[in-house]
Motif scaffolding. Structure first.
Motif, PDB file in Angstrom:
ATOM      1  N   GLU A 186       0.823  -1.202   0.000  1.00  0.00           N
ATOM      2  CA  GLU A 186       0.000   0.000   0.000  1.00  0.00           C
ATOM      3  C   GLU A 186       0.865   1.264   0.000  1.00  0.00           C
ATOM      4  O   GLU A 186       0.579   2.236  -0.693  1.00  0.00           O
ATOM      5  CB  GLU A 186      -0.952  -0.019   1.198  1.00  0.00           C
ATOM      6  CG  GLU A 186      -2.241   0.685   0.878  1.00  0.00           C
ATOM      7  CD  GLU A 186      -3.287   0.563   1.970  1.00  0.00           C
ATOM      8  OE1 GLU A 186      -4.205   1.380   1.948  1.00  0.00           O
ATOM      9  OE2 GLU A 186      -3.158  -0.331   2.839  1.00  0.00           O
ATOM     10  N   LEU A 187       1.952   1.201   0.779  1.00  0.00           N
ATOM     11  CA  LEU A 187       2.859   2.352   0.813  1.00  0.00           C
ATOM     12  C   LEU A 187       3.505   2.548  -0.570  1.00  0.00           C
ATOM     13  O   LEU A 187       3.596   3.669  -1.075  1.00  0.00           O
ATOM     14  CB  LEU A 187       3.916   2.158   1.910  1.00  0.00           C
ATOM     15  CG  LEU A 187       4.924   3.283   2.124  1.00  0.00           C
ATOM     16  CD1 LEU A 187       4.229   4.629   2.387  1.00  0.00           C
ATOM     17  CD2 LEU A 187       5.850   2.968   3.303  1.00  0.00           C
ATOM     18  N   LEU A 188       3.914   1.430  -1.179  1.00  0.00           N
ATOM     19  CA  LEU A 188       4.541   1.513  -2.504  1.00  0.00           C
ATOM     20  C   LEU A 188       3.599   2.153  -3.515  1.00  0.00           C
ATOM     21  O   LEU A 188       4.029   2.926  -4.379  1.00  0.00           O
ATOM     22  CB  LEU A 188       4.944   0.114  -2.984  1.00  0.00           C
ATOM     23  CG  LEU A 188       6.221  -0.450  -2.346  1.00  0.00           C
ATOM     24  CD1 LEU A 188       6.373  -1.925  -2.681  1.00  0.00           C
ATOM     25  CD2 LEU A 188       7.443   0.333  -2.814  1.00  0.00           C
ATOM     26  N   SER A 189       2.300   1.837  -3.385  1.00  0.00           N
ATOM     27  CA  SER A 189       1.340   2.338  -4.387  1.00  0.00           C
ATOM     28  C   SER A 189       1.257   3.863  -4.375  1.00  0.00           C
ATOM     29  O   SER A 189       0.917   4.477  -5.391  1.00  0.00           O
ATOM     30  CB  SER A 189      -0.040   1.719  -4.167  1.00  0.00           C
ATOM     31  OG  SER A 189      -0.651   2.285  -3.019  1.00  0.00           O
ATOM     32  N   ILE A 190       1.574   4.484  -3.251  1.00  0.00           N
ATOM     33  CA  ILE A 190       1.522   5.955  -3.251  1.00  0.00           C
ATOM     34  C   ILE A 190       2.896   6.586  -3.507  1.00  0.00           C
ATOM     35  O   ILE A 190       2.985   7.790  -3.749  1.00  0.00           O
ATOM     36  CB  ILE A 190       0.905   6.515  -1.950  1.00  0.00           C
ATOM     37  CG1 ILE A 190       1.760   6.143  -0.742  1.00  0.00           C
ATOM     38  CG2 ILE A 190      -0.529   6.073  -1.777  1.00  0.00           C
ATOM     39  CD1 ILE A 190       1.420   6.991   0.467  1.00  0.00           C
ATOM     40  N   LEU A 191       3.927   5.775  -3.435  1.00  0.00           N
ATOM     41  CA  LEU A 191       5.283   6.340  -3.642  1.00  0.00           C
ATOM     42  C   LEU A 191       5.677   6.326  -5.113  1.00  0.00           C
ATOM     43  O   LEU A 191       6.479   7.140  -5.570  1.00  0.00           O
ATOM     44  CB  LEU A 191       6.316   5.553  -2.830  1.00  0.00           C
ATOM     45  CG  LEU A 191       6.192   5.659  -1.302  1.00  0.00           C
ATOM     46  CD1 LEU A 191       7.178   4.730  -0.616  1.00  0.00           C
ATOM     47  CD2 LEU A 191       6.423   7.098  -0.841  1.00  0.00           C
ATOM     48  N   LYS A 192       5.124   5.368  -5.864  1.00  0.00           N
ATOM     49  CA  LYS A 192       5.550   5.197  -7.263  1.00  0.00           C
ATOM     50  C   LYS A 192       4.960   6.274  -8.165  1.00  0.00           C
ATOM     51  O   LYS A 192       3.892   6.790  -7.905  1.00  0.00           O
ATOM     52  CB  LYS A 192       5.132   3.817  -7.749  1.00  0.00           C
ATOM     53  CG  LYS A 192       6.071   2.738  -7.216  1.00  0.00           C
ATOM     54  CD  LYS A 192       5.678   1.376  -7.762  1.00  0.00           C
ATOM     55  CE  LYS A 192       6.545   0.286  -7.161  1.00  0.00           C
ATOM     56  NZ  LYS A 192       6.051  -1.054  -7.522  1.00  0.00           N
TER      57      LYS A 192
END
Ligand code: AMP
Ligand code: MG
Length: 192
Positions: A186-192
Motif C-alpha cells: 500500500e505504501l509503494l502504491s503511493i510512492l511510485k
C-alpha cells in the motif's frame, strides 16, 4: 518542479520505520531513488552535540521549548535535502510528552517541509503494546492499550490539520501482525 515529499508517521512501536525501510528496498531495486530521512535521528544529533541527552528516547522528556527549538532545526535541515531527490520523512504526527501531545509538524515545520502526502501507520492498541514489550533495543513507553488508542486518535486529528494547512493528502495504512507485506504494498502504491 518540486520533488515529492512524503511524511510517514505512527505511534512508537507500530512499525513505521520497518514498513518504510522495506518499501525503500523495493524502490531501490526498481531504480526509483527516494531519500529516507529519520526526523528523530536528525534531532538526536543536535541534542547529543549540545550534551542534552544520551538516548534518543529521552528526547520527548526534554522541556517542550527545547524540543521545539531542535525540531525547527531538524525541519530546516530536512528541507535542504529535498533539493535533488524525492524524500520520505520518518517521523511522528504527535509526540507524547509529560506536558501533553507535542505536534510533530507545527506550522513552522510544515512551512519548511511542504509535504505532498502524510501517511499514518496504524494497528490495534494490543498489537502495538506487544511490539513495544518485545522491542529490547528501545526505551519504549509501556502504557495501556486505551492510552495508545488515544494517541492514535490524536495523531489522526493532527495529521488532518497538517493536510488542511498544506493541501497534503492523508493516507491511513494498516500494519497488522503477519500482514507487513500488505502495508508495504500500500505504501509503494503511493510512492511510485
Ligand atoms: P523515533 O526513532 O521515530 O521514535 O524518534 C525518536 C524521537 O525523536 C521521538 O521519541 C521524539 O522525541 C523525536 N521526534 C521524532 N520526530 C519528531 C518530530 N516531528 N517532532 C518532535 N520530535 C520528534
Ligand atoms: Mg520509528
Amino acid at each position: 518542479m518540486k520533488n515529492k515529499l512524503v511524511v510517514v508517521t505512527g505511534v512508537p512501536g507500530v512499525g513505521g520505520t520497518t514498513l518504510t525501510q522495506k518499501a525503500m528496498d523495493v524502490l531501490k531495486e526498481e531504480g526509483i531513488n527516494y531519500k529516507m530521512v529519520n526526523f528523530g535521528t536528525i534531532m538526536f544529533e543536535v541534542a547529543k552535540s549540545e550534551n542534552l541527552i544520551e538516548d534518543r528516547d529521552q528526547m520527548r522528556k526534554l522541556d517542550p521549548d527545547t524540543q521545539k527549538r531542535i525540531q525547527k532545526m531538524a525541519g530546516r535541515k530536512i528541507s535542504e535535502m529535498t533539493a535533488d531527490s524525492p524524500v520520505i520523512v520518518d517521523t511522528h504526527s504527535t509526540v507524547k510528552t509529560p506536558m501533553g501531545y507535542l505536534p510533530g509538524l507545527p506550522k513552522w515545520v510544515l512551512d519548511e517541509l511542504n509535504p505532498d502526502i502524510i501517511v499514518i501507520v496504524e494497528t490495534t492498541g494490543d498489537e502495538i503494546l506487544m511490539r513495544r514489550i518485545g522491542d529490547g533495543s528501545r526505551n519504549r513507553d509501556l502504557e495501556s492499550t486505551g492510552n495508545i488508542e488515544e494517541h492514535q486518535f490524536m495523531n489522526r486529528c493532527a495529521a488532518m490539520t497538517y493536510g488542511v494547512l498544506t493541501g497534503a493528502t492523508v493516507k491511513i495504512i494498516k500494519n497488522k501482525d503477519k500482514l507487513l507485506e500488505e502495508g508495504v504494498e500500500e505504501l509503494l502504491s503511493i510512492l511510485k
